[in-house]
Design a protein around this motif. Structure first.
Motif, PDB file in Angstrom:
ATOM      1  N   UNK A 160      -2.908  17.982  23.512  1.00  0.00           N
ATOM      2  CA  UNK A 160      -1.615  18.630  23.252  1.00  0.00           C
ATOM      3  C   UNK A 160      -1.214  18.188  21.849  1.00  0.00           C
ATOM      4  N   UNK A 161      -1.478  19.041  20.869  1.00  0.00           N
ATOM      5  CA  UNK A 161      -1.376  18.663  19.463  1.00  0.00           C
ATOM      6  C   UNK A 161      -0.261  19.424  18.767  1.00  0.00           C
ATOM      7  N   UNK A 162       0.688  18.680  18.256  1.00  0.00           N
ATOM      8  CA  UNK A 162       1.837  19.257  17.557  1.00  0.00           C
ATOM      9  C   UNK A 162       2.544  20.332  18.384  1.00  0.00           C
ATOM     10  N   UNK A 163       2.918  19.999  19.610  1.00  0.00           N
ATOM     11  CA  UNK A 163       3.660  20.974  20.432  1.00  0.00           C
ATOM     12  C   UNK A 163       5.059  21.181  19.865  1.00  0.00           C
ATOM     13  N   UNK A 164       5.686  22.260  20.283  1.00  0.00           N
ATOM     14  CA  UNK A 164       7.055  22.537  19.860  1.00  0.00           C
ATOM     15  C   UNK A 164       7.927  21.328  20.212  1.00  0.00           C
ATOM     16  N   UNK A 204       7.188  20.073  26.584  1.00  0.00           N
ATOM     17  CA  UNK A 204       6.107  20.247  27.556  1.00  0.00           C
ATOM     18  C   UNK A 204       5.785  18.940  28.279  1.00  0.00           C
ATOM     19  N   UNK A 205       5.936  17.832  27.584  1.00  0.00           N
ATOM     20  CA  UNK A 205       5.695  16.547  28.247  1.00  0.00           C
ATOM     21  C   UNK A 205       6.903  16.219  29.121  1.00  0.00           C
ATOM     22  N   UNK A 206       6.676  16.190  30.404  1.00  0.00           N
ATOM     23  CA  UNK A 206       7.702  15.822  31.376  1.00  0.00           C
ATOM     24  C   UNK A 206       6.988  15.316  32.625  1.00  0.00           C
ATOM     25  N   UNK A 207       7.697  14.707  33.563  1.00  0.00           N
ATOM     26  CA  UNK A 207       7.023  14.157  34.747  1.00  0.00           C
ATOM     27  C   UNK A 207       6.212  15.184  35.520  1.00  0.00           C
ATOM     28  N   UNK A 220      -1.676  25.013  23.536  1.00  0.00           N
ATOM     29  CA  UNK A 220      -0.941  25.359  22.332  1.00  0.00           C
ATOM     30  C   UNK A 220      -1.763  25.142  21.079  1.00  0.00           C
ATOM     31  N   UNK A 221      -2.879  25.874  20.939  1.00  0.00           N
ATOM     32  CA  UNK A 221      -3.803  25.582  19.841  1.00  0.00           C
ATOM     33  C   UNK A 221      -3.421  26.213  18.513  1.00  0.00           C
ATOM     34  N   UNK A 222      -2.342  26.987  18.467  1.00  0.00           N
ATOM     35  CA  UNK A 222      -1.912  27.561  17.192  1.00  0.00           C
ATOM     36  C   UNK A 222      -2.978  28.474  16.612  1.00  0.00           C
ATOM     37  N   UNK A 223      -3.345  28.218  15.357  1.00  0.00           N
ATOM     38  CA  UNK A 223      -4.393  29.014  14.717  1.00  0.00           C
ATOM     39  C   UNK A 223      -5.793  28.660  15.180  1.00  0.00           C
ATOM     40  N   UNK A 279       0.175  31.120  24.044  1.00  0.00           N
ATOM     41  CA  UNK A 279       0.908  32.330  24.413  1.00  0.00           C
ATOM     42  C   UNK A 279       1.381  33.164  23.229  1.00  0.00           C
ATOM     43  N   UNK A 280       1.344  32.610  22.005  1.00  0.00           N
ATOM     44  CA  UNK A 280       1.824  33.338  20.845  1.00  0.00           C
ATOM     45  C   UNK A 280       0.745  34.313  20.372  1.00  0.00           C
ATOM     46  N   UNK A 281       1.061  35.590  20.419  1.00  0.00           N
ATOM     47  CA  UNK A 281       0.067  36.647  20.191  1.00  0.00           C
ATOM     48  C   UNK A 281      -0.581  36.530  18.822  1.00  0.00           C
TER      49      UNK A 281
END
Length: 233
Positions: free
Chosen positions: A134-138, A150-153, A66-69, A90-92
């Motif tokens: 994993x930086x500033x995920x939703x 996204x963080x789960x077992x 999830x690297x954003x820009x 995944x964000x186009x």
């Protein structure tokens, strides 16, 4: 694989994949650069080592989800040209912006994946990655949506499988509930150990931290980011 098909098969991506229309430059870079850098897990056989995906066959490979820009990913790839970097986004529109900036920077140690990160993680060989960011995920702030975080077992076990022992998982967020959520989940997972030594460690940005747009927004809105580092035992 079509975008609609990928959307139906996704496990961990719940957001929209497209925003406003791209500028011509970004659209052109997206169409020309993505095929060159994209890891095609639907056609490529998983290699014994992720280093073979790069021309310079790096001894170390890192992953950012999830690297954003792409501010941080490009910064790190520039700092460490001998390391291979894989970015997932995944964000186009974000991918298009990143590809334009990466092309301008002339970086050759980058590969990308433009779909659900869990698919890539399951495709990767075990013990093949030297770090995950994993930086500033939703944050999915509503409690009824926390299961989408996204963080789960299951995903921590995916991280543990692909990370080499002694490697680091780094997590940054400005949302208190997600920070606590991540600390609790990593504390309960047998393969991860929080490396904080003092009470202020979580407030200290990572070495040579360039900042991100999301972090700047957090500061503007009065939120304090947390920077967590976990050891893969």
């Amino acid at each position: 694989m079509s975008e609609d098909r990928r959307s139906r098969s996704t496990e961990a991506f719940f957001g929209r994949r497209r925003g406003k229309a791209m500028k011509p430059r970004q659209s052109g870079q997206y169409e020309s650069q993505l095929p060159k850098l994209r890891i095609a897990i639907d056609t490529d056989t998983a290699p014994a080592s992720m280093s073979v995906l790069f021309e310079h066959a790096p001894a170390k490979v890192r992953l950012e989800i999830g690297f954003g820009g792409g501010e941080h990913l490009i910064h790190e790839a520039t700092r460490f040209p001998d390391i291979g970097f894989i970015g997932v986004e995944p964000f186009v529109n974000s991918m298009a912006k990143f590809l334009a900036n990466a092309s301008e920077a002339g970086l050759e140690n980058l590969r990308v994946y433009d779909d659900d990160a869990t698919q890539l993680l399951d495709w990767m060989p075990a013990n093949s990655i030297n770090g995950i960011d994993l930086l500033y995920p939703d944050p999915w702030p509503k409690k009824k949506h926390w299961k989408r975080r996204f963080v789960n077992p299951q995903n921590l076990s995916r991280f543990a499988r692909v990370l080499k022992p002694g490697s680091l998982f780094r997590f940054a967020s400005d949302i208190d509930t997600y920070v606590n959520w991540t600390l609790n989940h990593c504390d309960e997972h047998p393969d991860f150990e929080w490396l904080a030594q003092t009470a202020d460690d979580w407030r200290t940005p990572y070495e040579a931290w360039p900042g991100t747009r999301y972090e700047a927004k957090a500061f503007r809105e009065g939120r304090t980011p947390a920077y967590l580092t976990f050891l893969r035992k």
